[in-house]
Design a protein around this motif. Structure first.
Motif, PDB file in Angstrom:
ATOM      1  N   ASN A  80       0.802  -1.216   0.000  1.00 36.31           N
ATOM      2  CA  ASN A  80       0.000   0.000   0.000  1.00 36.31           C
ATOM      3  C   ASN A  80       0.835   1.266   0.000  1.00 36.31           C
ATOM      4  OD1 ASN A  80      -2.754  -0.042  -0.127  1.00 36.31           O
ATOM      5  ND2 ASN A  80      -2.923  -1.044   1.867  1.00 36.31           N
ATOM      6  N   TYR A  81       1.799   1.287   0.964  1.00 36.36           N
ATOM      7  CA  TYR A  81       2.598   2.497   1.136  1.00 36.36           C
ATOM      8  C   TYR A  81       3.508   2.721  -0.057  1.00 36.36           C
ATOM      9  CZ  TYR A  81       0.757   2.656   5.809  1.00 36.36           C
ATOM     10  OH  TYR A  81      -0.092   2.734   6.864  1.00 36.36           O
ATOM     11  N   ILE A  82       4.058   1.623  -0.578  1.00 36.60           N
ATOM     12  CA  ILE A  82       4.949   1.762  -1.733  1.00 36.60           C
ATOM     13  C   ILE A  82       4.198   2.413  -2.893  1.00 36.60           C
ATOM     14  CG2 ILE A  82       6.251   0.491  -3.480  1.00 36.60           C
ATOM     15  CD1 ILE A  82       7.105  -1.438  -1.401  1.00 36.60           C
ATOM     16  N   ILE A  86       1.375   4.283  -2.888  1.00 37.25           N
ATOM     17  CA  ILE A  86       1.034   5.690  -2.620  1.00 37.25           C
ATOM     18  C   ILE A  86       2.274   6.575  -2.687  1.00 37.25           C
ATOM     19  CG2 ILE A  86       0.149   7.286  -0.857  1.00 37.25           C
ATOM     20  CD1 ILE A  86      -1.626   4.939   0.119  1.00 37.25           C
ATOM     21  N   PHE A  87       3.325   6.088  -2.044  1.00 43.20           N
ATOM     22  CA  PHE A  87       4.585   6.816  -1.970  1.00 43.20           C
ATOM     23  C   PHE A  87       5.146   7.093  -3.369  1.00 43.20           C
ATOM     24  CE2 PHE A  87       9.220   6.236  -1.980  1.00 43.20           C
ATOM     25  CZ  PHE A  87       9.641   7.215  -1.120  1.00 43.20           C
ATOM     26  N   THR A 139      10.635  -4.969  -4.231  1.00 37.44           N
ATOM     27  CA  THR A 139       9.284  -5.525  -4.257  1.00 37.44           C
ATOM     28  C   THR A 139       9.227  -7.049  -4.176  1.00 37.44           C
ATOM     29  OG1 THR A 139       9.313  -5.490  -6.662  1.00 37.44           O
ATOM     30  CG2 THR A 139       8.250  -3.645  -5.566  1.00 37.44           C
TER      31      THR A 139
END
Lengths: 198, 177
Positions: free
Chosen positions: A2-4, A6-7, B95
């Motif tokens: 999620n944060y990745i 949005i970031f 990732t």
């Protein structure tokens, strides 16, 4: 994740503002979305072919055979499953299916194996040594043929995408062995800690 | 030696397919029907990853186009240069333990950016192919039976991931540099 997500997008807007590249950023955003669909669609053929082939392997019992072969060596990794043959065979099936890239078939076996181990678990909220070992081995993702990756490379026009099979196999084998190694070490450490506080 | 191994790569796939087909012959499995049934899943998988690919490819393309990567790259360049790691592969490394589909998206982005035959693409492909998403597997398997204390399971997985990553970088450099 999620944060990745949005970031990444927010930072891009800020940087684009500073660098005056907002037009390029928007353009890239639209182009990349189209590209993503193209890649996914290009992947269908190869994925379908590979899954067709490994489905034959599943239907003619190759996976069962393979899992029987690795059961004995697996007992070395999971010594406390000696009295839990169902868990052991589900683990063997899970690893075999994963090795062929049948992730969808492997997951039910893996969950079944966890349930079998949970049945004998004294404290239902704390993972046993075997559970930790199983998880560690699983996260190493041992795979004979990285079908999806090959499909993506080929969909993008690489001439012989199978050239990555062997190097990938080496890397994943090393990851597999080291997962066993680390799980064993941490297991020993936690045992030592338990003795200490007894 | 490397040449031999590279050509071995080429024959590995036909070998596996031959073994599978021969055992179907021996066991009298209806290979054709079985193939058709399995192939149907290929379609579903490809369709299923589309939203993930779009999310990650779009976000990382924007990130790159905005010039943010250049700033990040400046800090990491010395390290990456020493080990001959293309800076584009940084995102794959981040990732790969988090999300498999996202990693495929990043791989797609690297191909988009450096071309399909570049060293960056090959390295990223090896990294992607040699790992499983540690956090996803942990949440699925432990979640299914209600385990709350993972003990050393995650740590072992992450340590193995790091070892695998280093191995992938080293092996890729032997094969493709």
């Amino acid at each position: 994740m999620n944060y990745i997500f949005i970031f990444l997008i927010l930072i891009s807007f800020v940087c684009a503002l500073i660098n005056g590249r907002m037009d390029i950023v928007i353009d890239e955003m639209l182009k990349a979305s189209t590209r993503a669909v193209e890649i996914a669609l290009g992947l269908i053929g190869i994925m379908a072919f590979w899954l067709g082939i490994v489905n034959i392997a599943k239907d003619c019992g190759l996976i069962d055979l393979f899992s029987k072969l690795i059961k004995k060596p697996l007992l070395l990794l999971f010594p406390d499953l000696k009295n839990n043959p169902s868990a052991l065979s589900n683990i063997a099936l899970n690893i075999s299916a994963n090795a062929l890239g049948l992730t969808n078939a492997a997951t039910p076996f893996g969950i079944k194996a966890m349930e079998d181990m949970q049945e004998k678990n004294q404290n239902k909220e704390i993972a046993t040594d075997s559970m930790c070992m199983f998880l560690a081995v699983n996260t190493a993702g041992f795979q004979l043929v990285p079908a999806v990756v090959i499909a993506i490379l080929s969909a993008n026009g690489m001439k012989n995408p199978t050239q990555i099979i062997l190097p990938t196999l080496f890397a994943t084998t090393i990851a597999f062995i080291s997962s066993i190694f680390f799980a064993k070490i941490f297991q020993k450490l936690s045992q030592a800690k338990k003795e200490l506080f007894k | 030696m490397i040449k031999f191994l590279t050509s071995l790569s080429l024959y590995l796939l036909p070998l596996i397919i031959t073994i599978i087909l021969c055992s179907a012959l021996v066991k009298k499995t209806p290979a054709y029907e079985s193939f058709i049934e399995g192939a149907r899943d290929g379609f579903n998988i490809a369709i299923k990853i589309i939203p993930y690919l779009i999310a990650i490819m779009a976000a990382s393309a924007m990130f790159r186009a905005s010039g943010a990567v250049d700033i990040l790259g400046k800090f990491l360049n010395p390290v990456f240069e020493t080990f001959k790691i293309p800076p584009q592969t940084l995102m794959v490394m981040i990732t790969r333990s988090l999300s498999g589909s996202a990693t495929l998206g990043v791989l797609g982005d690297i191909i988009n950016q450096t071309g399909v035959d570049s060293y960056a693409t090959k390295l990223a492909a090896i990294i992607t192919g040699s790992s499983e998403t540690t956090f996803y597997v942990a949440s699925v398997y432990f979640g299914a039976v209600g385990i709350k204390k993972f003990r050393y399971a995650l740590l072992s997985g992450i340590m193995a991931d790091i070892t695998g990553l280093i191995a992938a970088i080293y092996i890729a450099s032997i094969f493709f540099l």
